[in-house]
Design a protein around this motif. Structure first.
Motif, PDB file in Angstrom:
ATOM      1  N   GLU A  80       0.890  -1.220  -0.072  1.00 39.04           N
ATOM      2  CA  GLU A  80      -0.069  -0.100  -0.027  1.00 39.04           C
ATOM      3  C   GLU A  80       0.837   1.213  -0.012  1.00 39.04           C
ATOM      4  OE1 GLU A  80      -1.686   0.330   4.357  1.00 39.04           O
ATOM      5  OE2 GLU A  80      -1.406  -1.590   3.815  1.00 39.04           O
ATOM      6  N   ASN A  81       0.362   2.481  -0.164  1.00 38.01           N
ATOM      7  CA  ASN A  81       1.108   3.715  -0.020  1.00 38.01           C
ATOM      8  C   ASN A  81       1.384   4.152   1.532  1.00 38.01           C
ATOM      9  OD1 ASN A  81       2.059   5.961  -1.255  1.00 38.01           O
ATOM     10  ND2 ASN A  81       0.227   6.673  -2.065  1.00 38.01           N
ATOM     11  N   LEU A  82       2.346   4.915   1.174  1.00 40.09           N
ATOM     12  CA  LEU A  82       2.909   5.344   2.704  1.00 40.09           C
ATOM     13  C   LEU A  82       2.101   6.778   2.766  1.00 40.09           C
ATOM     14  CD1 LEU A  82       4.980   4.209   4.568  1.00 40.09           C
ATOM     15  CD2 LEU A  82       6.784   5.683   3.515  1.00 40.09           C
ATOM     16  N   PHE A  83       1.498   6.958   4.107  1.00 41.38           N
ATOM     17  CA  PHE A  83       0.771   8.139   4.305  1.00 41.38           C
ATOM     18  C   PHE A  83       1.927   9.150   4.937  1.00 41.38           C
ATOM     19  CE2 PHE A  83      -2.435   5.007   4.842  1.00 41.38           C
ATOM     20  CZ  PHE A  83      -3.474   5.714   3.785  1.00 41.38           C
ATOM     21  N   TRP A  84       1.438  10.438   4.634  1.00 41.65           N
ATOM     22  CA  TRP A  84       2.393  11.640   4.879  1.00 41.65           C
ATOM     23  C   TRP A  84       2.857  11.438   6.631  1.00 41.65           C
ATOM     24  CZ3 TRP A  84       5.295  14.280   2.150  1.00 41.65           C
ATOM     25  CH2 TRP A  84       4.931  14.479   0.587  1.00 41.65           C
ATOM     26  N   GLU A  85       1.561  11.156   7.263  1.00 39.22           N
ATOM     27  CA  GLU A  85       1.648  10.847   8.780  1.00 39.22           C
ATOM     28  C   GLU A  85       2.836   9.794   8.964  1.00 39.22           C
ATOM     29  OE1 GLU A  85      -1.081  10.907   6.952  1.00 39.22           O
ATOM     30  OE2 GLU A  85      -2.080  12.739   7.959  1.00 39.22           O
ATOM     31  N   THR A  86       2.648   8.640   8.379  1.00 38.97           N
ATOM     32  CA  THR A  86       3.779   7.713   8.495  1.00 38.97           C
ATOM     33  C   THR A  86       5.276   8.224   8.110  1.00 38.97           C
ATOM     34  OG1 THR A  86       2.082   6.051   8.148  1.00 38.97           O
ATOM     35  CG2 THR A  86       4.467   5.233   8.080  1.00 38.97           C
ATOM     36  N   MET A  87       5.322   9.090   7.254  1.00 38.85           N
ATOM     37  CA  MET A  87       6.702   9.360   6.771  1.00 38.85           C
ATOM     38  C   MET A  87       7.321  10.359   7.774  1.00 38.85           C
ATOM     39  SD  MET A  87       6.138   9.969   2.562  1.00 38.85           S
ATOM     40  CE  MET A  87       7.615  10.540   2.263  1.00 38.85           C
ATOM     41  N   GLU A  88       6.235  11.221   8.398  1.00 36.52           N
ATOM     42  CA  GLU A  88       6.503  12.161   9.481  1.00 36.52           C
ATOM     43  C   GLU A  88       7.000  11.483  10.862  1.00 36.52           C
ATOM     44  OE1 GLU A  88       3.460  15.533   7.717  1.00 36.52           O
ATOM     45  OE2 GLU A  88       2.691  14.089   9.535  1.00 36.52           O
ATOM     46  N   LYS A  89       6.547  10.313  10.987  1.00 34.81           N
ATOM     47  CA  LYS A  89       6.814   9.345  12.123  1.00 34.81           C
ATOM     48  C   LYS A  89       8.392   8.893  11.805  1.00 34.81           C
ATOM     49  CE  LYS A  89       2.251   7.966  13.668  1.00 34.81           C
ATOM     50  NZ  LYS A  89       1.317   7.315  13.521  1.00 34.81           N
ATOM     51  N   LEU A  90       8.395   8.369  10.500  1.00 37.37           N
ATOM     52  CA  LEU A  90       9.702   8.043  10.317  1.00 37.37           C
ATOM     53  C   LEU A  90      10.877   9.012  10.154  1.00 37.37           C
ATOM     54  CD1 LEU A  90       8.642   5.708   7.071  1.00 37.37           C
ATOM     55  CD2 LEU A  90       9.785   5.038   9.218  1.00 37.37           C
ATOM     56  N   LYS A  91      10.582  10.233   9.827  1.00 42.79           N
ATOM     57  CA  LYS A  91      11.424  11.180  10.022  1.00 42.79           C
ATOM     58  C   LYS A  91      11.560  11.581  11.425  1.00 42.79           C
ATOM     59  CE  LYS A  91      13.196  14.864   7.724  1.00 42.79           C
ATOM     60  NZ  LYS A  91      13.191  16.232   8.180  1.00 42.79           N
ATOM     61  N   ALA A  92      10.726  11.384  12.187  1.00 40.66           N
ATOM     62  CA  ALA A  92      11.112  11.833  13.816  1.00 40.66           C
ATOM     63  C   ALA A  92      11.850  10.519  14.637  1.00 40.66           C
ATOM     64  CB  ALA A  92       9.773  11.687  14.561  1.00 40.66           C
ATOM     65  N   LEU A  93      11.741   9.593  14.027  1.00 39.53           N
ATOM     66  CA  LEU A  93      12.841   8.472  14.412  1.00 39.53           C
ATOM     67  C   LEU A  93      14.417   8.636  13.918  1.00 39.53           C
ATOM     68  CD1 LEU A  93      10.895   5.040  14.108  1.00 39.53           C
ATOM     69  CD2 LEU A  93      11.379   6.022  16.033  1.00 39.53           C
ATOM     70  N   GLY A  94      14.555   9.488  13.060  1.00 38.44           N
ATOM     71  CA  GLY A  94      15.657   9.780  12.625  1.00 38.44           C
ATOM     72  C   GLY A  94      16.141   9.292  11.080  1.00 38.44           C
ATOM     73  N   CYS A  95      14.842   8.919  10.708  1.00 38.91           N
ATOM     74  CA  CYS A  95      15.131   8.444   9.097  1.00 38.91           C
ATOM     75  C   CYS A  95      15.378   9.545   8.247  1.00 38.91           C
ATOM     76  CB  CYS A  95      14.030   7.669   8.720  1.00 38.91           C
ATOM     77  SG  CYS A  95      13.605   6.099   9.410  1.00 38.91           S
ATOM     78  N   SER A  96      15.893   9.495   6.993  1.00 37.90           N
ATOM     79  CA  SER A  96      16.069  10.433   6.192  1.00 37.90           C
ATOM     80  C   SER A  96      15.958   9.835   4.757  1.00 37.90           C
ATOM     81  CB  SER A  96      17.491  11.306   6.312  1.00 37.90           C
ATOM     82  OG  SER A  96      18.417  10.461   6.055  1.00 37.90           O
ATOM     83  N   SER A  97      15.943  10.778   3.531  1.00 38.93           N
ATOM     84  CA  SER A  97      16.028  10.433   2.464  1.00 38.93           C
ATOM     85  C   SER A  97      14.996   9.444   1.955  1.00 38.93           C
ATOM     86  CB  SER A  97      17.379   9.747   1.903  1.00 38.93           C
ATOM     87  OG  SER A  97      18.280  10.553   2.184  1.00 38.93           O
TER      88      SER A  97
END
Ligand code: ATP
Ligand code: MG
Length: 300
Positions: free
Chosen positions: A272-289
């Protein structure tokens, strides 16, 4: 002329199912040379001929064995099947796949000013429709004594024209109903486009072998439309948390990143697609690119 050794596929010539059916055939690798006026289009790279007809004709062409496959709305298919059964004509076919397009519902709608208290309010009434067999089956199942009046077009104006008390027609957004002062009351059938084949065993081995190769390709195209390829850089320490945020990422590919001890690259095919909310959570965990990419084709 069409060669009977070539697989014959019926598609709607021009209408709501045409573009999606043709794009699908293209996506599964069938090259077609379509000239607008012509009934038949030959594939230039496969032993396939396309018959371009009105959708009303497609169920009968398949059931009579004139074509091998057909793309058709379930509403039209079911209606024609009931009609042929009533006339004791052959009505067999096999559904190969339910497609992801052509979605609509067949609904009963009544004029805004009608005092509608439930389907019993239709007792003794006339209902205009292009699908009299489906509608009468519904009335019979519900024990309603109403009459289906067959109209092939302009069904939505029938109540205003005094031809019927209510209508039963295809709806997707409901805008046409609203524009005609009608209110949707009962959904009697939910439909999508389907790919059907002549009754089991009716195809010779070569044609069946071709169909058996095409159907998994259709699955691949439909699956790919829903899926995404996701890539990101993630801190090693949070790998488990990151995985739990990625839909369907039980076994992601985890790769080392050159020059970085504590960061890895993760690649995953997500159903499935990745929601913006999930991307924001990933970012908050220190993910990038974080990249989310469409997939064109898939094969399991
Ligand atoms: P033809 O000239 O081939 O007989 P048609 O007017 O009967 O065309 P279309 O309006 O092109 O048919 O609709 C074809 C099919 O598309 C319908 O039978 C139904 O399965 C599907 N469909 C999807 N959404 C809608 C909608 N909003 N209204 C009508 N049909 C829809
Ligand atoms: Mg039609």
């Amino acid at each position: 002329m069409s060669d009977s050794r070539r697989l014959r596929i019926a598609v709607q010539k021009s209408g709501r199912l045409s573009d999606d059916s043709l794009s699908l055939l293209k996506a599964i690798g069938i090259k077609l040379n379509i000239r607008d006026r012509l009934l038949i289009a030959h594939s230039t790279n496969q032993p396939i001929d396309l018959l371009r007809v009105r959708d009303d004709d497609i169920p009968g062409l398949v059931m009579d064995g004139v074509v091998d496959l057909g793309f058709i709305g379930e509403n039209e298919l079911e209606e024609k099947m009931l009609e042929r059964q009533a006339a004791s004509k052959p009505s067999e076919f096999e559904v190969l796949r339910r497609m992801d397009y052509g979605g609509c519902r067949l609904s009963i709608a009544v004029p805004q000013e009608m005092n509608y208290q439930g389907i019993e309010s239709l007792n003794g009434k006339k209902v205009a429709t292009t699908y009299p067999y489906l509608l009468e089956r519904f009335f019979a199942q519900k024990g309603i004594n109403a009459k289906a009046v067959m109209l092939t077009g302009s069904v939505e104006v029938a109540p205003r024209a005094g031809v019927a008390d209510a209508i039963c027609d295809l709806v997707s957004t409901g805008a046409t109903l609203e524009a005609n002062g009608l209110v949707e009351k009962e959904v009697i059938f939910r439909s999508k486009a389907v790919l059907i084949q002549r009754a089991d065993g009716a195809l010779d081995d070569d044609k069946q072998a071709l169909v058996n190769r095409l159907v998994p390709r259709i699955d691949g195209v439909m699956q790919a439309k829903e899926s995404k390829y996701i890539m990101l850089h993630a801190p090693k320490n949070y790998l488990e948390q990151v995985k739990s945020l990625l839909p369907g990422a039980e076994n992601p590919t985890v790769l080392p990143l050159a020059g970085s001890e504590d960061t890895v690259a993760i690649h995953v095919v997500s159903p499935e697609n990745l929601f913006w909310e999930t991307m924001e959570k990933l970012k908050a965990l220190g993910c990038s690119s974080i990249l989310v990419m469409p997939i064109e084709k898939m094969m399991g």
